[in-house]
Design a protein around this motif. Structure first.
Motif, short mmCIF file in Angstrom:
data_model
loop_
_atom_site.label_atom_id
_atom_site.label_comp_id
_atom_site.label_asym_id
_atom_site.label_seq_id
_atom_site.Cartn_x
_atom_site.Cartn_y
_atom_site.Cartn_z
N ASP A 10 0.82 -1.21 0.00
CA ASP A 10 0.00 0.00 0.00
C ASP A 10 0.86 1.26 0.00
O ASP A 10 0.55 2.24 -0.68
N ALA A 11 1.93 1.24 0.80
CA ALA A 11 2.81 2.42 0.88
C ALA A 11 3.44 2.72 -0.47
O ALA A 11 3.53 3.89 -0.88
N THR A 12 3.87 1.68 -1.17
CA THR A 12 4.45 1.88 -2.50
C THR A 12 3.42 2.42 -3.47
O THR A 12 3.73 3.31 -4.28
N TRP A 13 2.19 1.94 -3.36
CA TRP A 13 1.14 2.43 -4.25
C TRP A 13 0.85 3.90 -4.00
O TRP A 13 0.68 4.68 -4.95
N VAL A 14 0.80 4.32 -2.75
CA VAL A 14 0.55 5.74 -2.45
C VAL A 14 1.70 6.59 -2.98
O VAL A 14 1.47 7.68 -3.54
N LYS A 15 2.93 6.13 -2.85
CA LYS A 15 4.08 6.86 -3.40
C LYS A 15 3.97 6.95 -4.92
O LYS A 15 4.30 7.99 -5.53
N PHE A 16 3.51 5.87 -5.53
CA PHE A 16 3.28 5.89 -6.98
C PHE A 16 2.27 6.97 -7.35
O PHE A 16 2.46 7.70 -8.34
N ARG A 17 1.22 7.12 -6.56
CA ARG A 17 0.21 8.16 -6.82
C ARG A 17 0.84 9.55 -6.78
O ARG A 17 0.47 10.43 -7.57
N ILE A 18 1.78 9.74 -5.86
CA ILE A 18 2.45 11.04 -5.77
C ILE A 18 3.35 11.26 -6.98
O ILE A 18 3.39 12.36 -7.55
N VAL A 19 4.05 10.21 -7.39
CA VAL A 19 4.92 10.30 -8.56
C VAL A 19 4.10 10.66 -9.81
O VAL A 19 4.56 11.43 -10.67
#
Length: 198
Positions: free
Chosen positions: A154-163
């Motif tokens: 989930d944390a990686t996915w949220v970071k992806f959203r920011i990217v």
């Protein structure tokens, strides 16, 4: 409009466009709960739209669309106790945008021209190209989102959203450069017969 007013409106547009996502990311990294963060996203989207309306006296269609999608999928996540809906929201949102843009091409009707024609006066060929570019961009983001949330934390996915926000800014700037040859000249932006392809 004076420079100060223009700067204020530009600042408000940034809040409307990116404030809700920022609130979502902060809420997730504080709570580590996607459903809670999803509710924050829905509420923040509503607040951002209200601020935009108060300043510009209009509701921006794209932020409003994103806000409605956020609310619907946040409700589904809570009702079914399934955070998957929060992740699917991004796929559905971008998938709809891609479908609308690419499906408009055979008819010569360009939704982006209706949304942005006052800001970016392009030729019809320019609007056709930017419609293709953004249609493919949204389709690619939807597909990548599916790959990321299904295979990463989930944390990686949220970071992806920011990217993706940074990517969207870069992609938008690139369109201005690529389409500079399709900008209407000053004499072409005066009173004209309405374009039936709008």
């Amino acid at each position: 409009m004076n420079d100060a007013a223009a700067n204020n409106r530009a600042w408000v547009r940034q809040v409307v466009d990116f404030g809700a996502l920022g609130a979502f990311a902060v809420a997730f990294f504080i709570t580590r709960d996607l459903i809670t963060a999803g509710w924050v996203l829905a509420v923040a989207s509503g607040v951002a739209i209200a601020i935009g309306y108060a300043v510009e006296k209009r509701i921006a269609p794209l932020p409003a669309f994103a806000g409605v999608i956020a609310l619907v999928f946040s409700v589904l996540a809570v009702v079914f106790h399934d955070e998957t809906f929060i992740k699917l929201k991004f796929t559905v949102q971008n998938g709809i945008l891609a479908t609308v843009l690419l499906a408009s091409l055979p008819f010569g009707k360009y939704p982006l021209k209706w949304l942005l024609g006052d800001v970016f006066p392009l030729t019809n060929e320019g609007w056709r190209r930017v419609t293709i570019n953004y249609g493919l961009y949204f389709a690619a983001i939807a597909l990548v989102n599916e790959a990321v949330w299904r295979t990463q934390t989930d944390a990686t996915w949220v970071k992806f959203r920011i990217v993706v926000v940074v990517l969207a800014i870069v992609f938008g700037g690139l369109q201005v450069y690529l389409l500079k040859d399709h900008l209407l000249k000053d004499e072409e932006t005066g009173p004209t017969t309405p374009d039936p392809g709008l």
